[in-house]
Write a protein that holds these residues in place. Sequence first.
Motif, PDB file in Angstrom:
ATOM      1  N   VAL A 162     -46.315 -76.113 103.870  1.00  0.00           N
ATOM      2  CA  VAL A 162     -46.498 -76.030 102.430  1.00  0.00           C
ATOM      3  C   VAL A 162     -47.938 -75.716 102.044  1.00  0.00           C
ATOM      4  O   VAL A 162     -48.187 -75.056 101.022  1.00  0.00           O
ATOM      5  CB  VAL A 162     -45.999 -77.329 101.764  1.00  0.00           C
ATOM      6  N   THR A 163     -48.919 -76.140 102.851  1.00  0.00           N
ATOM      7  CA  THR A 163     -50.308 -75.847 102.498  1.00  0.00           C
ATOM      8  C   THR A 163     -50.609 -74.350 102.540  1.00  0.00           C
ATOM      9  O   THR A 163     -51.549 -73.889 101.885  1.00  0.00           O
ATOM     10  CB  THR A 163     -51.282 -76.601 103.417  1.00  0.00           C
ATOM     11  N   GLU A 164     -49.827 -73.582 103.290  1.00  0.00           N
ATOM     12  CA  GLU A 164     -50.013 -72.131 103.287  1.00  0.00           C
ATOM     13  C   GLU A 164     -49.578 -71.533 101.948  1.00  0.00           C
ATOM     14  O   GLU A 164     -50.098 -70.488 101.528  1.00  0.00           O
ATOM     15  CB  GLU A 164     -49.263 -71.507 104.454  1.00  0.00           C
ATOM     16  N   ILE A 165     -48.632 -72.174 101.274  1.00  0.00           N
ATOM     17  CA  ILE A 165     -48.280 -71.763  99.914  1.00  0.00           C
ATOM     18  C   ILE A 165     -49.467 -72.005  98.984  1.00  0.00           C
ATOM     19  O   ILE A 165     -49.822 -71.155  98.163  1.00  0.00           O
ATOM     20  CB  ILE A 165     -47.040 -72.518  99.418  1.00  0.00           C
ATOM     21  N   PHE A 166     -50.094 -73.175  99.120  1.00  0.00           N
ATOM     22  CA  PHE A 166     -51.253 -73.487  98.278  1.00  0.00           C
ATOM     23  C   PHE A 166     -52.351 -72.445  98.480  1.00  0.00           C
ATOM     24  O   PHE A 166     -52.948 -71.966  97.513  1.00  0.00           O
ATOM     25  CB  PHE A 166     -51.816 -74.865  98.606  1.00  0.00           C
ATOM     26  N   LYS A 167     -52.609 -72.102  99.728  1.00  0.00           N
ATOM     27  CA  LYS A 167     -53.636 -71.112 100.031  1.00  0.00           C
ATOM     28  C   LYS A 167     -53.270 -69.759  99.430  1.00  0.00           C
ATOM     29  O   LYS A 167     -54.122 -69.048  98.876  1.00  0.00           O
ATOM     30  CB  LYS A 167     -53.829 -70.984 101.538  1.00  0.00           C
ATOM     31  N   GLY A 168     -52.003 -69.391  99.531  1.00  0.00           N
ATOM     32  CA  GLY A 168     -51.562 -68.120  98.965  1.00  0.00           C
ATOM     33  C   GLY A 168     -51.801 -68.044  97.472  1.00  0.00           C
ATOM     34  O   GLY A 168     -52.153 -66.990  96.932  1.00  0.00           O
TER      35      GLY A 168
END
Length: 333
Positions: free
Chosen positions: A39-45
């Motif tokens: 999910v943190t990759e969504i935040f980064k995106g």
Amino acid sequence: MNRTPLSIAFWNYDRVQPLVSGAIDIDGVDASFHTERIVTEIFKGMIADRKYDVSELGMTYLLRVLDKPDPEFVGIPVFLNRAFRHSAIYINNASGIERPEDLAGKRIGELALYGHDAGVMPKGILSDEFGFRPETARWLIGAIDFPMEPVRYVPQPHPDHVQVEWAAADADLGKMLEKGELDALISADVPKCVLDGSPNVSRLFKDFVSVERDYYARTGVFPIMHTVAVRRELAETRPDLVKALYAALCEAKDSTMQGLLRGMTFNNMSLMLPWATNLLQENRDVLGQDWWPYGVAKNRPAVDAILRYHYEQGITSRQFVADEVFVPYLMDT
């Protein structure tokens, strides 16, 4: 009718699947849905790469961005991820930690950020209810069990009087806990050593379900981890679309909830989870018929708590209020 294209990113929650599948429509929106490995990759995106118009964001990620000049995002009061977090505090059994007060003077690991979403709440609860202060411990920030890029796309403040270090890129805080190199660990993710039943580790609160249910009964706080953020320009210029998105997210959540309730008739046999029906009933008895509420009114205690904890722990420069975090035209929800 012309529809506005919106790029939307969530993790694979059951409560958003009716939207992703197309079973529920967002009025006026031509939506493309996206997700990521973690999910943190969504935040980064959303924050660093500007990939999405609408995205799930951890509350702490949104608040860190809001604490900057001219913040680009604003929240809508939808809470996709929430969890009680007494159970997120793990200890090495040889550390001498038997009660929350024993965390003082210890070396404590934390996942990803000083003040990640599952870290802010436990620290706040430990402070409110047991008098623990983060400055009395030493903190090591890093990853557990699987590779995770450092979170460099949001500010990483901590008070000067709190001792915080960042672990090496290849460090595994879960293994460090099991070996006794850490006395305790606060983590959204359950360390492998705990899942494997290592005799070296345990939770600080052994009967955490009872403790967490009692906490809710006393405080009315069902802790919020993640909300939904939209680009501020979109929120300001197209409130009709943001209201439609909110309504669709509520409908999707209610649809999933109703499916679980209908499943109780057949003992929720679609779920590979023994006693699931009993657990659902217990949750409804404790949390109410709408046990996963969206909107501001039903979530005031949880929202106020997380905003206060961010300020008290030095994550935000001031204590925000809900009106500053969420779009004004959804404050009456």
